[in-house]
Design a protein around this motif. Structure first.
Motif, PDB file in Angstrom:
ATOM      1  N   ARG A   1      33.329  32.714  32.302  1.00 44.97           N
ATOM      2  CA  ARG A   1      33.843  32.884  34.068  1.00 44.97           C
ATOM      3  C   ARG A   1      35.314  33.623  34.389  1.00 44.97           C
ATOM      4  O   ARG A   1      35.244  34.409  34.848  1.00 44.97           O
ATOM      5  N   GLY A   2      35.900  33.861  33.607  1.00 48.04           N
ATOM      6  CA  GLY A   2      36.690  35.460  33.424  1.00 48.04           C
ATOM      7  C   GLY A   2      36.590  36.386  33.462  1.00 48.04           C
ATOM      8  O   GLY A   2      36.430  37.546  33.948  1.00 48.04           O
ATOM      9  N   LEU A   3      35.014  36.495  32.515  1.00 54.25           N
ATOM     10  CA  LEU A   3      33.885  37.568  32.519  1.00 54.25           C
ATOM     11  C   LEU A   3      33.902  38.049  33.390  1.00 54.25           C
ATOM     12  O   LEU A   3      32.833  39.184  33.999  1.00 54.25           O
ATOM     13  N   MET A   4      32.949  36.531  33.952  1.00 55.76           N
ATOM     14  CA  MET A   4      31.553  37.020  35.389  1.00 55.76           C
ATOM     15  C   MET A   4      32.640  37.502  36.186  1.00 55.76           C
ATOM     16  O   MET A   4      31.925  37.721  37.393  1.00 55.76           O
ATOM     17  N   GLY A   5      34.309  37.186  36.589  1.00 55.20           N
ATOM     18  CA  GLY A   5      34.559  37.146  37.606  1.00 55.20           C
ATOM     19  C   GLY A   5      34.945  38.432  38.041  1.00 55.20           C
ATOM     20  O   GLY A   5      34.637  38.761  39.074  1.00 55.20           O
ATOM     21  N   ASP A   6      34.466  39.749  37.238  1.00 53.67           N
ATOM     22  CA  ASP A   6      34.524  41.328  37.374  1.00 53.67           C
ATOM     23  C   ASP A   6      32.812  41.474  37.937  1.00 53.67           C
ATOM     24  O   ASP A   6      32.932  42.421  39.252  1.00 53.67           O
ATOM     25  N   GLY A   7      32.136  40.600  37.850  1.00 57.43           N
ATOM     26  CA  GLY A   7      30.714  40.929  38.341  1.00 57.43           C
ATOM     27  C   GLY A   7      30.468  41.007  39.789  1.00 57.43           C
ATOM     28  O   GLY A   7      30.149  41.253  40.444  1.00 57.43           O
ATOM     29  N   GLY A   8      31.628  39.632  40.056  1.00 59.14           N
ATOM     30  CA  GLY A   8      31.520  38.794  41.497  1.00 59.14           C
ATOM     31  C   GLY A   8      32.450  40.194  42.262  1.00 59.14           C
ATOM     32  O   GLY A   8      31.741  40.244  43.256  1.00 59.14           O
ATOM     33  N   ASP A   9      33.175  40.628  41.728  1.00 58.71           N
ATOM     34  CA  ASP A   9      33.757  42.008  42.568  1.00 58.71           C
ATOM     35  C   ASP A   9      33.653  43.430  42.412  1.00 58.71           C
ATOM     36  O   ASP A   9      33.204  43.763  43.597  1.00 58.71           O
ATOM     37  N   ALA A  10      32.703  43.218  41.473  1.00 59.72           N
ATOM     38  CA  ALA A  10      31.631  44.426  41.545  1.00 59.72           C
ATOM     39  C   ALA A  10      30.607  44.451  42.493  1.00 59.72           C
ATOM     40  O   ALA A  10      30.206  45.124  43.061  1.00 59.72           O
ATOM     41  N   LEU A  11      29.846  43.192  42.617  1.00 54.03           N
ATOM     42  CA  LEU A  11      28.605  42.950  43.069  1.00 54.03           C
ATOM     43  C   LEU A  11      29.047  43.099  44.335  1.00 54.03           C
ATOM     44  O   LEU A  11      29.237  43.906  45.981  1.00 54.03           O
ATOM     45  N   THR A  12      30.426  42.385  44.985  1.00 57.79           N
ATOM     46  CA  THR A  12      30.988  42.878  47.033  1.00 57.79           C
ATOM     47  C   THR A  12      31.618  44.012  47.258  1.00 57.79           C
ATOM     48  O   THR A  12      31.478  44.322  48.327  1.00 57.79           O
ATOM     49  N   THR A  13      32.143  44.627  46.273  1.00 57.57           N
ATOM     50  CA  THR A  13      31.944  46.030  46.216  1.00 57.57           C
ATOM     51  C   THR A  13      30.702  46.814  46.354  1.00 57.57           C
ATOM     52  O   THR A  13      30.674  47.811  47.710  1.00 57.57           O
ATOM     53  N   ALA A  14      30.116  47.210  45.901  1.00 65.15           N
ATOM     54  CA  ALA A  14      29.083  47.911  45.780  1.00 65.15           C
ATOM     55  C   ALA A  14      27.933  47.833  47.056  1.00 65.15           C
ATOM     56  O   ALA A  14      27.302  48.515  47.758  1.00 65.15           O
ATOM     57  N   LEU A  15      28.242  46.555  47.684  1.00 67.83           N
ATOM     58  CA  LEU A  15      27.178  46.123  48.230  1.00 67.83           C
ATOM     59  C   LEU A  15      27.741  46.550  50.045  1.00 67.83           C
ATOM     60  O   LEU A  15      27.452  46.257  51.018  1.00 67.83           O
ATOM     61  N   ASP A  16      29.426  46.422  49.973  1.00 64.93           N
ATOM     62  CA  ASP A  16      30.151  46.870  51.031  1.00 64.93           C
ATOM     63  C   ASP A  16      30.021  46.094  52.086  1.00 64.93           C
ATOM     64  O   ASP A  16      29.036  46.964  53.204  1.00 64.93           O
ATOM     65  N   GLY A  17      29.783  45.542  52.665  1.00 67.22           N
ATOM     66  CA  GLY A  17      29.977  44.262  54.060  1.00 67.22           C
ATOM     67  C   GLY A  17      29.261  44.139  53.742  1.00 67.22           C
ATOM     68  O   GLY A  17      29.005  43.129  54.608  1.00 67.22           O
ATOM     69  N   LEU A  18      27.957  43.950  53.320  1.00 65.43           N
ATOM     70  CA  LEU A  18      26.752  42.961  53.128  1.00 65.43           C
ATOM     71  C   LEU A  18      26.909  41.283  53.420  1.00 65.43           C
ATOM     72  O   LEU A  18      26.687  40.746  52.932  1.00 65.43           O
ATOM     73  N   LEU A  19      28.466  41.403  51.738  1.00 64.87           N
ATOM     74  CA  LEU A  19      28.448  40.728  51.597  1.00 64.87           C
ATOM     75  C   LEU A  19      30.560  40.084  52.121  1.00 64.87           C
ATOM     76  O   LEU A  19      30.905  40.961  52.137  1.00 64.87           O
ATOM     77  N   PRO A  20      30.787  38.413  51.896  1.00 66.42           N
ATOM     78  CA  PRO A  20      32.295  38.650  52.674  1.00 66.42           C
ATOM     79  C   PRO A  20      33.132  38.985  51.771  1.00 66.42           C
ATOM     80  O   PRO A  20      32.408  38.747  49.734  1.00 66.42           O
ATOM     81  N   ALA A  21      34.585  39.220  51.846  1.00 66.71           N
ATOM     82  CA  ALA A  21      35.101  39.342  50.555  1.00 66.71           C
ATOM     83  C   ALA A  21      35.600  37.639  50.584  1.00 66.71           C
ATOM     84  O   ALA A  21      35.673  36.989  50.608  1.00 66.71           O
ATOM     85  N   GLY A  22      36.347  37.833  49.225  1.00 66.98           N
ATOM     86  CA  GLY A  22      36.624  36.510  48.418  1.00 66.98           C
ATOM     87  C   GLY A  22      35.580  35.141  47.901  1.00 66.98           C
ATOM     88  O   GLY A  22      35.925  34.224  47.738  1.00 66.98           O
ATOM     89  N   ILE A  23      34.299  36.265  47.620  1.00 71.01           N
ATOM     90  CA  ILE A  23      33.383  35.434  46.823  1.00 71.01           C
ATOM     91  C   ILE A  23      33.881  34.549  45.334  1.00 71.01           C
ATOM     92  O   ILE A  23      34.824  35.814  45.256  1.00 71.01           O
ATOM     93  N   SER A  24      33.541  33.872  44.535  1.00 72.35           N
ATOM     94  CA  SER A  24      34.569  32.930  44.137  1.00 72.35           C
ATOM     95  C   SER A  24      33.789  32.178  42.515  1.00 72.35           C
ATOM     96  O   SER A  24      32.159  31.728  43.567  1.00 72.35           O
ATOM     97  N   ILE A  25      33.522  32.393  41.970  1.00 69.59           N
ATOM     98  CA  ILE A  25      32.812  31.431  40.357  1.00 69.59           C
ATOM     99  C   ILE A  25      33.111  30.027  40.857  1.00 69.59           C
ATOM    100  O   ILE A  25      34.180  29.589  40.384  1.00 69.59           O
ATOM    101  N   ALA A  26      31.373  28.680  41.864  1.00 67.36           N
ATOM    102  CA  ALA A  26      31.618  28.069  41.598  1.00 67.36           C
ATOM    103  C   ALA A  26      31.362  27.258  40.788  1.00 67.36           C
ATOM    104  O   ALA A  26      32.009  25.827  40.306  1.00 67.36           O
ATOM    105  N   SER A  27      30.434  28.122  39.965  1.00 65.95           N
ATOM    106  CA  SER A  27      29.985  26.861  38.809  1.00 65.95           C
ATOM    107  C   SER A  27      28.529  27.560  37.906  1.00 65.95           C
ATOM    108  O   SER A  27      28.440  28.212  37.762  1.00 65.95           O
ATOM    109  N   ILE A  28      28.720  27.198  36.257  1.00 64.78           N
ATOM    110  CA  ILE A  28      27.944  27.406  35.391  1.00 64.78           C
ATOM    111  C   ILE A  28      26.478  26.717  35.557  1.00 64.78           C
ATOM    112  O   ILE A  28      27.336  25.643  35.246  1.00 64.78           O
ATOM    113  N   GLN A  29      25.711  26.863  35.451  1.00 66.53           N
ATOM    114  CA  GLN A  29      24.704  25.578  35.353  1.00 66.53           C
ATOM    115  C   GLN A  29      23.284  26.683  34.627  1.00 66.53           C
ATOM    116  O   GLN A  29      23.659  27.327  34.262  1.00 66.53           O
ATOM    117  N   HIS A  30      22.305  25.978  33.703  1.00 65.80           N
ATOM    118  CA  HIS A  30      21.913  26.267  32.935  1.00 65.80           C
ATOM    119  C   HIS A  30      20.191  25.694  33.211  1.00 65.80           C
ATOM    120  O   HIS A  30      19.220  26.310  32.520  1.00 65.80           O
TER     121      HIS A  30
END
Length: 304
Positions: free
Chosen positions: A135-164
């Motif tokens: 979760r701590g590692l992939m939090g940066d991935g969520g921030d990078a995804l929101t930044t790269a998509l530039d308005g296509l996703l709402p700000a403030g996405i967060s990790i809800a769960s990890i599934q297998h």
């Protein structure tokens, strides 16, 4: 008549025909596809740089394919056991998924804790402590995804769960459309397949809003452009004088009409009867012309 055998296409050269799926008629336009490709290429570079800093090993990601699928079709392309980092969108039931092999997640955990990866670890479900590290590692991935998509996703996405298990994750309905980006991630000397799943409804709605805002922003410019290209009548006139109807009806050739316009006073330049400037009569070659002597201020504009 001779027939050139070389001109006939062999059966192996016949292009394949892809059947049209009427159950999934929605497609991405070429413009939207290109915008998403650029966004995911940016995300790949940013995410690779952030992973390199966190796992203390060089990581490089690149986009391989972008497609629009149903969630059921997407889930069937994934391994039976994998790592699905599920992100929640604020004030929405839609979910974003970043999927990566379990072995890769375990390698990252070992590297973050200072260990060395000598062989590919066994693929097993992550423990609660390991999930916290991911979760701590992939939090940066969520921030990078929101930044790269530039308005296509709402700000403030967060990790809800990890599934297998992709088939039991319940992050979307089986027939819900999703946008899937397949990435090639090279880390620790090996290459892994990573996917990013976005809810198509959220992205397509963002495209529609952006297009509407762009159209609204262009309206003033379009109106101004049409006005500037509309022909108008420009006239040069003496000071007008009131007359009686009989004076006009009794006009004959040779009559002389006087106007209350001094001989040394410039004429008025008008548009649709509205004075905009004063001008003196001149000539340009064999044609009459006028030289602007002064402009008429707009009565509605504020005085300086």
């Amino acid at each position: 008549m001779a027939v050139d055998d070389g001109a006939l296409a062999s059966p192996s050269e016949t292009p394949e025909v892809e059947p049209y799926d009427f159950g999934r008629s929605t497609t991405l336009s070429r413009e939207h596809t290109r915008m998403l490709e650029v966004a995911f290429e940016t995300f790949s570079r940013q995410w690779g740089s952030r992973l390199s800093a966190r796992v203390h090993s060089r990581a490089h990601a690149s986009l391989e394919q972008l497609s629009l699928l149903t969630y059921d079709d997407y889930a069937r392309t994934l391994p039976a056991t994998t790592t699905m980092v599920v992100y929640a969108l604020p004030e929405s039931d839609e979910r974003i998924v970043v999927q990566l092999p379990l072995s890769l997640a375990i390698e990252w955990i070992m590297q973050m804790l200072g260990g060395r990866v000598d062989a590919s670890p066994d693929e097993r479900p992550l423990t609660p402590i390991e999930q916290a590290l991911v979760r701590g590692l992939m939090g940066d991935g969520g921030d990078a995804l929101t930044t790269a998509l530039d308005g296509l996703l709402p700000a403030g996405i967060s990790i809800a769960s990890i599934q297998h298990s992709p088939l039991f994750a319940q992050v979307a309905g089986p027939n819900d459309l999703v946008i899937v980006a397949r990435l090639s991630l090279r880390s620790s000397g090996s290459t892994s397949d990573v996917t990013v799943m976005l809810p198509a409804s959220v992205v397509l709605d963002a495209f529609a809003v952006g297009r509407a805002e762009a159209a609204d922003a262009a309206v003033p410019g379009l109106v101004r452009s049409h006005i500037e290209r509309t022909p108008i009548e420009l006239a040069l006139r003496l000071t007008p004088r009131p007359v009686l109807p009989r004076e006009i009806l009794d006009l004959a050739v040779g009559d002389v009409l006087t106007f209350p316009h001094p001989a040394d006073r410039p004429l008025e330049l008008t548009v649709d009867g509205v004075p905009i400037a004063t001008a003196a009569v001149g000539a340009s070659g064999a044609r009459l012309a006028c030289v602007i002597t002064a402009t008429t201020p707009d009565p509605e504009s504020p005085e300086e």
